[in-house]
Write a protein that holds these residues in place. Structure first.
Motif, PDB file in Angstrom:
ATOM      1  N   GLN A  95      40.175  27.341  31.856  1.00  0.00           N
ATOM      2  CA  GLN A  95      40.595  28.456  31.000  1.00  0.00           C
ATOM      3  C   GLN A  95      40.016  29.789  31.477  1.00  0.00           C
ATOM      4  OE1 GLN A  95      40.198  27.936  26.762  1.00  0.00           O
ATOM      5  NE2 GLN A  95      40.800  25.792  26.823  1.00  0.00           N
ATOM      6  N   GLY A  96      39.954  29.986  32.786  1.00  0.00           N
ATOM      7  CA  GLY A  96      39.437  31.249  33.310  1.00  0.00           C
ATOM      8  C   GLY A  96      40.411  32.388  33.052  1.00  0.00           C
ATOM      9  N   ARG A  97      39.984  33.357  32.242  1.00  0.00           N
ATOM     10  CA  ARG A  97      40.854  34.478  31.871  1.00  0.00           C
ATOM     11  C   ARG A  97      40.406  35.737  32.620  1.00  0.00           C
ATOM     12  NH1 ARG A  97      42.612  36.280  25.714  1.00  0.00           N
ATOM     13  NH2 ARG A  97      44.401  37.555  26.358  1.00  0.00           N
ATOM     14  N   VAL A  98      41.383  36.398  33.273  1.00  0.00           N
ATOM     15  CA  VAL A  98      41.089  37.572  34.081  1.00  0.00           C
ATOM     16  C   VAL A  98      40.637  38.712  33.182  1.00  0.00           C
ATOM     17  CG1 VAL A  98      42.032  39.251  35.713  1.00  0.00           C
ATOM     18  CG2 VAL A  98      42.722  36.838  35.861  1.00  0.00           C
ATOM     19  N   GLN A  99      39.470  39.317  33.506  1.00  0.00           N
ATOM     20  CA  GLN A  99      38.942  40.447  32.754  1.00  0.00           C
ATOM     21  C   GLN A  99      39.257  41.764  33.450  1.00  0.00           C
ATOM     22  OE1 GLN A  99      37.375  39.864  29.675  1.00  0.00           O
ATOM     23  NE2 GLN A  99      38.258  37.860  30.184  1.00  0.00           N
ATOM     24  N   ARG A 100      39.103  41.784  34.773  1.00  0.00           N
ATOM     25  CA  ARG A 100      39.411  42.998  35.544  1.00  0.00           C
ATOM     26  C   ARG A 100      39.613  42.609  37.008  1.00  0.00           C
ATOM     27  NH1 ARG A 100      34.251  42.999  34.027  1.00  0.00           N
ATOM     28  NH2 ARG A 100      34.744  44.189  32.162  1.00  0.00           N
TER      29      ARG A 100
END
Length: 346
Positions: A309-314
């Motif tokens: 569940q790695g969600r892109v932050q920037r």
């Protein structure tokens, strides 16, 4: 005049006598009568005084012994008086002790009842949905008043089912104690339990040591079980957690149930993805990721990558920054910052 002359004669004889002749008693026949009389009186007095002193010492020692015995007997008499005064209390306490003792004796199975107890434990485990791998009787251990029968049990099943099994064994009418158990995780839903249980077989005691009434009572009702005398514990699942199950934080359900419809990049591990390009826009940067098949994908802030569940932050010149859900050694989920750098693509 006669007395005076007699005394004068005695004094003269004693004065004129050569006392050195006492060293030669063979010539005592020639000694004056006054000397012989004096010697006899002196010896007699010495013997009487010595005998008296010896006898007196014996009497004194005997008197001291009798005084000591008298003190000991007086102390013993005080103890006996106290015991006699407390005799009724002692009898009452003996009856109170005998009752639980008899009850425990009735809970000890005889040798012929051990197989029935094993069947009872097996049925209990099966009723809770456990699978018995084995149940073995180990060698008996002789104790002074009973025989200890170890039982090695290996079962598998769920955590709560094993807890209920422990509670059920503890509630059996027979005395069964549990020792040296170990749990091994077979899967997320199944555990393997290895347990050393011990039951205690009754060994009849001689009537001389227990008393005829006690021995007779045990023989008459050896299998008459009594319930409700010991504190009972019933295992109820309720809201009890399973410590072997992964712990999820509120709002985090884990990577396998993240959202309906996973995007294609979530089936690849991060080290399998290559950052091959960066597009800069006013509204935000866009990264270009290449999967193992060679296909290039556009990635923006908020997209998901990888199986955790790695969600892109920037997306920056350093690479793609994202937050993943990782599990620790206890199985609990925690957020972890991860960077997918340019080095993966260069």
């Amino acid at each position: 005049m006669k007395v005076k002359s007699l005394l004068a004669g005695i004094i003269r004889d004693l004065h004129e006598f050569d006392w050195r002749e006492l060293a030669s008693p063979q010539g005592s026949g020639g000694w004056p009568a006054a000397v012989r009389t004096s010697v006899v009186l002196l010896l007699t007095s010495s013997l009487l005084a010595g005998g008296y002193l010896l006898r007196l010492r014996d009497l004194q020692e005997r008197n001291a012994r009798l005084a000591l015995e008298e003190a000991e007997l007086a102390a013993e008499l005080d103890v006996l008086r106290t015991r006699v005064a407390s005799l009724d209390d002692y009898r009452q306490r003996a009856r109170e002790i005998e009752e639980p003792y008899m009850r425990m004796l009735r809970q000890l199975p005889y040798e012929s009842e051990i197989p029935a107890l094993i069947d009872e434990i097996t049925s209990l485990g099966l009723s809770f949905g456990l699978n018995f791998d084995s149940i073995e009787l180990a060698a008996e251990l002789d104790r002074p008043h009973y025989v200890e029968q170890p039982i090695v049990i290996r079962v598998s099943g769920g955590y709560h089912e094993i807890g209920a099994f422990f509670s059920g064994v503890a509630a059996l009418g027979r005395i069964v104690t549990m020792h040296d158990f170990s749990l091994r995780e077979l899967s997320a839903e199944e555990l393997e339990l290895e347990l050393l249980a011990r039951t205690y077989r009754y060994r009849p005691l001689p009537e001389a040591s227990t008393g005829p009434e006690t021995a007779q009572a045990v023989r008459q009702s050896p299998i008459q079980l009594e319930q409700g005398h010991a504190e009972q514990f019933n295992y109820a699942v309720g809201a009890r957690p399973n410590p072997f199950a992964p712990l999820a934080l509120p709002g985090a359900t884990g990577p396998e149930a993240a959202r309906p419809g996973l995007n294609p990049l979530e089936k690849y591990a991060l080290h399998e993805l290559r950052l091959v390009g960066l597009l800069k826009y006013e509204e935000g940067n866009v990264g270009l990721l290449q999967d193992p098949s060679g296909t290039v994908h556009r990635v923006e802030r908020g997209d998901y990558l990888g199986p955790d569940q790695g969600r892109v932050q920037r997306i920056t010149d350093l690479g793609v920054e994202l937050i993943e859900w990782k599990t620790d050694e206890t199985g609990a989920y925690a957020q972890q910052e991860t960077l997918l750098p340019w080095e993966n693509g260069q």
